[in-house]
Design a protein around this motif. Sequence first.
Motif, PDB file in Angstrom:
ATOM      1  N   GLN A   1      50.827  15.950  20.828  1.00 53.28           N
ATOM      2  CA  GLN A   1      51.932  16.695  20.242  1.00 53.28           C
ATOM      3  C   GLN A   1      53.079  15.711  20.070  1.00 53.28           C
ATOM      4  N   ALA A   2      53.364  15.348  18.837  1.00 53.62           N
ATOM      5  CA  ALA A   2      54.394  14.354  18.585  1.00 53.62           C
ATOM      6  C   ALA A   2      55.792  14.948  18.544  1.00 53.62           C
ATOM      7  N   SER A   3      55.882  16.259  18.596  1.00 56.80           N
ATOM      8  CA  SER A   3      57.172  16.935  18.620  1.00 56.80           C
ATOM      9  C   SER A   3      57.182  17.930  19.784  1.00 56.80           C
ATOM     10  N   PRO A   4      58.351  18.242  20.325  1.00 62.63           N
ATOM     11  CA  PRO A   4      58.413  19.233  21.402  1.00 62.63           C
ATOM     12  C   PRO A   4      57.763  20.549  21.001  1.00 62.63           C
TER      13      PRO A   4
ATOM     14  N   LEU B   1      51.936   7.395  21.848  1.00 63.61           N
ATOM     15  CA  LEU B   1      51.170   8.625  22.056  1.00 63.61           C
ATOM     16  C   LEU B   1      52.023   9.864  21.804  1.00 63.61           C
ATOM     17  N   GLY B   2      53.106   9.667  21.067  1.00 61.76           N
ATOM     18  CA  GLY B   2      53.970  10.798  20.741  1.00 61.76           C
ATOM     19  C   GLY B   2      54.887  11.201  21.880  1.00 61.76           C
ATOM     20  N   GLN B   3      54.980  10.357  22.931  1.00 62.88           N
ATOM     21  CA  GLN B   3      55.735  10.772  24.105  1.00 62.88           C
ATOM     22  C   GLN B   3      57.242  10.774  23.895  1.00 62.88           C
ATOM     23  N   GLY B   4      57.700  10.299  22.722  1.00 60.08           N
ATOM     24  CA  GLY B   4      59.119  10.393  22.426  1.00 60.08           C
ATOM     25  C   GLY B   4      59.528  11.733  21.873  1.00 60.08           C
ATOM     26  N   GLY B   5      58.552  12.505  21.392  1.00 60.77           N
ATOM     27  CA  GLY B   5      58.853  13.815  20.835  1.00 60.77           C
ATOM     28  C   GLY B   5      59.612  13.764  19.537  1.00 60.77           C
ATOM     29  N   VAL B   6      59.493  12.630  18.800  1.00 62.91           N
ATOM     30  CA  VAL B   6      60.242  12.484  17.556  1.00 62.91           C
ATOM     31  C   VAL B   6      59.347  12.580  16.332  1.00 62.91           C
TER      32      VAL B   6
ATOM     33  N   TRP C   1      59.630  22.989  26.926  1.00 67.82           N
ATOM     34  CA  TRP C   1      59.023  22.324  25.784  1.00 67.82           C
ATOM     35  C   TRP C   1      58.373  21.023  26.250  1.00 67.82           C
ATOM     36  N   CYS C   2      57.171  20.725  25.744  1.00 71.04           N
ATOM     37  CA  CYS C   2      56.451  19.506  26.131  1.00 71.04           C
ATOM     38  C   CYS C   2      55.928  18.791  24.892  1.00 71.04           C
ATOM     39  N   TRP C   3      55.630  17.490  25.051  1.00 68.83           N
ATOM     40  CA  TRP C   3      55.155  16.681  23.926  1.00 68.83           C
ATOM     41  C   TRP C   3      54.438  15.446  24.462  1.00 68.83           C
ATOM     42  N   GLY C   4      53.705  14.742  23.567  1.00 66.01           N
ATOM     43  CA  GLY C   4      53.008  13.519  23.923  1.00 66.01           C
ATOM     44  C   GLY C   4      51.512  13.716  24.047  1.00 66.01           C
ATOM     45  N   LEU C   5      50.879  12.894  24.902  1.00 65.63           N
ATOM     46  CA  LEU C   5      49.435  12.935  25.096  1.00 65.63           C
ATOM     47  C   LEU C   5      49.033  14.181  25.867  1.00 65.63           C
ATOM     48  N   ASN C   6      47.879  14.749  25.470  1.00 69.99           N
ATOM     49  CA  ASN C   6      47.452  16.014  26.080  1.00 69.99           C
ATOM     50  C   ASN C   6      45.970  15.978  26.455  1.00 69.99           C
ATOM     51  N   THR C   7      45.457  14.805  26.784  1.00 72.17           N
ATOM     52  CA  THR C   7      44.032  14.660  27.059  1.00 72.17           C
ATOM     53  C   THR C   7      43.575  15.461  28.268  1.00 72.17           C
ATOM     54  N   SER C   8      44.482  15.729  29.199  1.00 65.20           N
ATOM     55  CA  SER C   8      44.112  16.479  30.400  1.00 65.20           C
ATOM     56  C   SER C   8      44.737  17.869  30.430  1.00 65.20           C
ATOM     57  N   GLY C   9      45.305  18.293  29.303  1.00 67.14           N
ATOM     58  CA  GLY C   9      45.961  19.593  29.253  1.00 67.14           C
ATOM     59  C   GLY C   9      47.337  19.588  29.870  1.00 67.14           C
ATOM     60  N   GLN C  10      47.927  18.390  30.051  1.00 68.93           N
ATOM     61  CA  GLN C  10      49.206  18.284  30.756  1.00 68.93           C
ATOM     62  C   GLN C  10      50.380  18.876  29.984  1.00 68.93           C
ATOM     63  N   LEU C  11      50.198  19.153  28.697  1.00 66.65           N
ATOM     64  CA  LEU C  11      51.282  19.765  27.925  1.00 66.65           C
ATOM     65  C   LEU C  11      51.276  21.281  28.042  1.00 66.65           C
ATOM     66  N   GLY C  12      50.161  21.827  28.506  1.00 64.41           N
ATOM     67  CA  GLY C  12      50.082  23.277  28.636  1.00 64.41           C
ATOM     68  C   GLY C  12      49.913  23.997  27.326  1.00 64.41           C
ATOM     69  N   VAL C  13      49.609  23.239  26.261  1.00 70.07           N
ATOM     70  CA  VAL C  13      49.364  23.822  24.941  1.00 70.07           C
ATOM     71  C   VAL C  13      48.106  23.171  24.381  1.00 70.07           C
TER      72      VAL C  13
END
Length: 849
Positions: free
Chosen positions: A218-221, A157-162, A201-213
């Motif tokens: 988001q597969a990258s920070p 889910l992109g949680q590695g940020g790579v 900086w945040c990355w990964g799954l954002n289904t609940s808005g947990q990335l704040g963006v």
Amino acid sequence: MRVSAFRARRFAVVTGVALALTVIVAPSALAYWHSAGAGSGAGTTGTLAAPTGVTASASGATVTVNWTAPTPPSGTLAGYTVIRYAGATPSNACGTDPANSATFIPAGTLTCADPSVPAGTYTYTVIAVWRSWTAESAASSTVTVTAVLKWFGDGTLGQGGVADFSAELSPTQESTGATTWNAVSSGGSNGCATRTDHTLWCWGLNTSGQLGVGGLLQASPTQITGTTWAAVGTGSSYTCATKTNGTLWCWGDNSVGELGQGNLTAQASPVQVGALTTWATVSAAAGDTCATKTDGTLWCWGNNSQGQIGIGSIVTPQKSPVQVGVATTWATVEVGDQHACATKSDGTLWCWGNNADYQVGIGNNVTPQMSPIQVGVATTWASVSAGSSHTCGTQTDGTLWCWGRNNNGQAGVGNYATRQFTPAQVGVATTWATVGAGSAFTCATRTGGGTLWCWGVNTNGQLGAGNTTQTNVPGQVGALSTWAAVGAGGLGHTCAPKADGTLWCWGQNTYGQLGDGATRATSTRVQVGAATSWTSAGSGTSHACGVLAAGTLWCWGQNNYGQLGVGSTATKYVPTQVAGTTWATVAVGTIFTCATKTDGSLWCWGYDGDGQLGIGIVAIQTSPVRVGLLNTWTQASAGAGGTCATRTDHTLWCWGLNNVGQVGIGNVVTPQGTPVQVGAAVTNWDTVTVGYSHTCATRTDHTLWCWGDNTGGQVGIGSVATPQVSPVQIGAAVWNTVGLGWLYSCATRTDGTLWCWGRNVNGQLGIGSVSPQTSPVQVGAATTWNTIAAAHAHTCATRTDSTLWCWGQNTYGQLGLGDYTQRTSPTQLSGTATRVVAGVLADQTFTLG
């Protein structure tokens, strides 16, 4: 959770690299007399010289300081202390305190290691102590500690940020390449980290808005607004962070009050928790949040079903911060899935919450523990990390202790005893620095070089050892693997990105599908262009597409129906960019293509005679056209004449050709020109795979369901009754991954076995014969299969040791074995792979490394 905490199946770590920079000159060495009072008598006179030749060098986050000893006026020195300066601000590095002789570095020792140094630029001085005299040396040259952020384990889910969506068995640097990371926190499928400039900086799954963006993934920070962030704690689907002004902010899911807003309303961007400016630290987990204040008080809120809020009850939810007891000596707090632990300033450790697996560490499993209870009587606890059902902590003597659930060896004590009732020491080492407990694994760092060690479950490479072998004792994290992913599809060719970001292809090349600018076939690998940042690739019958880390999408090969999406129908022999810079994933059909963007939107183009583009029935589309207006698409799969995709609410939608029921809506009305829901009452679909004329999908309970054409037995129901117009469950086994080819299917189970069924003319089932099968048949006896991809008449799969195996038709060299010989059993290729993903149909293989 904070930097020491882990969630789900991956691990993030900040590593250090040091560079010596400029030299600065400190004031001349000074001597100080520390005695107080008055009196008379004889005393020693003389001058205490300062240490000389002070040098400082860094390895990782550890700075080693060396010096030359001075000569005292008489006798021997009492010892040394070492001071680290960040600009003009001092802090004790080694030897702790010049006023406390018990902490001195012995007189005969002329070196010390300063561990876990934050990223930044420093100088060091050495203070010699003789009786009550001290003499401080000139400063060393400056030393800069730079911190890079790496990860390993599940990254789907992109949680590695790579900048990709694959797992990593070994540490891989995040995609921005920054060297100023300060602290990192990982949630279930997302992560966040702060940098030394106080950006977040945040990355990964954002289904609940947990990335704040914005965006679904988001597969990258991606930077969160603001430049005053101090610390961050990432939960399973929400995030909380403090700012340098002492305010606390949370965002994401709020279904159990975990945002502390006094309500259950989710937030897609940071919102302040109250109006206080005295928050110090914060930790987030599976719906419960705890934070300390500068006055030493502890406050928790959110899910309290197991007493994890620590307020003496299980009243839930707690939608606003509630004080835990009345103590004002809390130092740190760490929240696990359903329990929490915290240290006090007196060095004691306290835990509470779910205790079914002895994770509270009090010698019994009375649960829940609704208020903090002391763990043993030790007063030397330095740090603690709460995992899913186990806990680990370090003590001031450098020892490491774990307790709780241990069925996967996550306690690190050399056995798989189901539980450890009380803290048990991990080995005999006395150099442990930090620890992080995950779902069923643990990682920790040591001083003296900053080495990293992991143990426990390793099904997704979360130990970072380059394999998936479980271990019950700490093992040092090893080297990177060569390949990261492999996929099958196409018509007689294969493509494989490598770990260095280059892309290589081989096999049939009539329409330039190898992307090398030529049209000649080859059974050896040729590089596609010069790019070094390919993150994913897939192919159709005679065209292919790939996504670069920058979010650009490139396609090449046959283009008679506009399937390349470049605004024309001209064949392209080299990768040609599709407009846009926010592409996330690509699903390549036979003569059409669909792709998602980072905002969760879905776009399709190419042939649409059967409605496979999802936009109604039109002729062709030579450029991407959006499918509806939704931004909730999570995963798409494109086949011969149809497409299926899942949404964030776990519903499944299909469209396109339906002449044999492949849309799965209970009839053969065809075509279906726009998305139609498959099973209106089903809201637990997980993944979907579209084959030539049939479809299979898994649900979140790991059951497998197939439908559509069954003339080859590919639905797997024990007969060739066709069509199957609605999803039919395949057996009662627990399924993991699926790959569909032309009239056949393959899938892995959670026990690591591999099963195939359907058409087998070319040995594509891998069972050592060419006999067709109407029910799943096991492929060999191996129990380490990981991912699977099926194509026109060949199959490729990976094992948990990262080896790659292919079998079936090899007319165009699509097995990648350097020949054109067909195989009826799995045959190993050179190199390794961690994941296999199908392109579409026919005969090509994709590996992402």
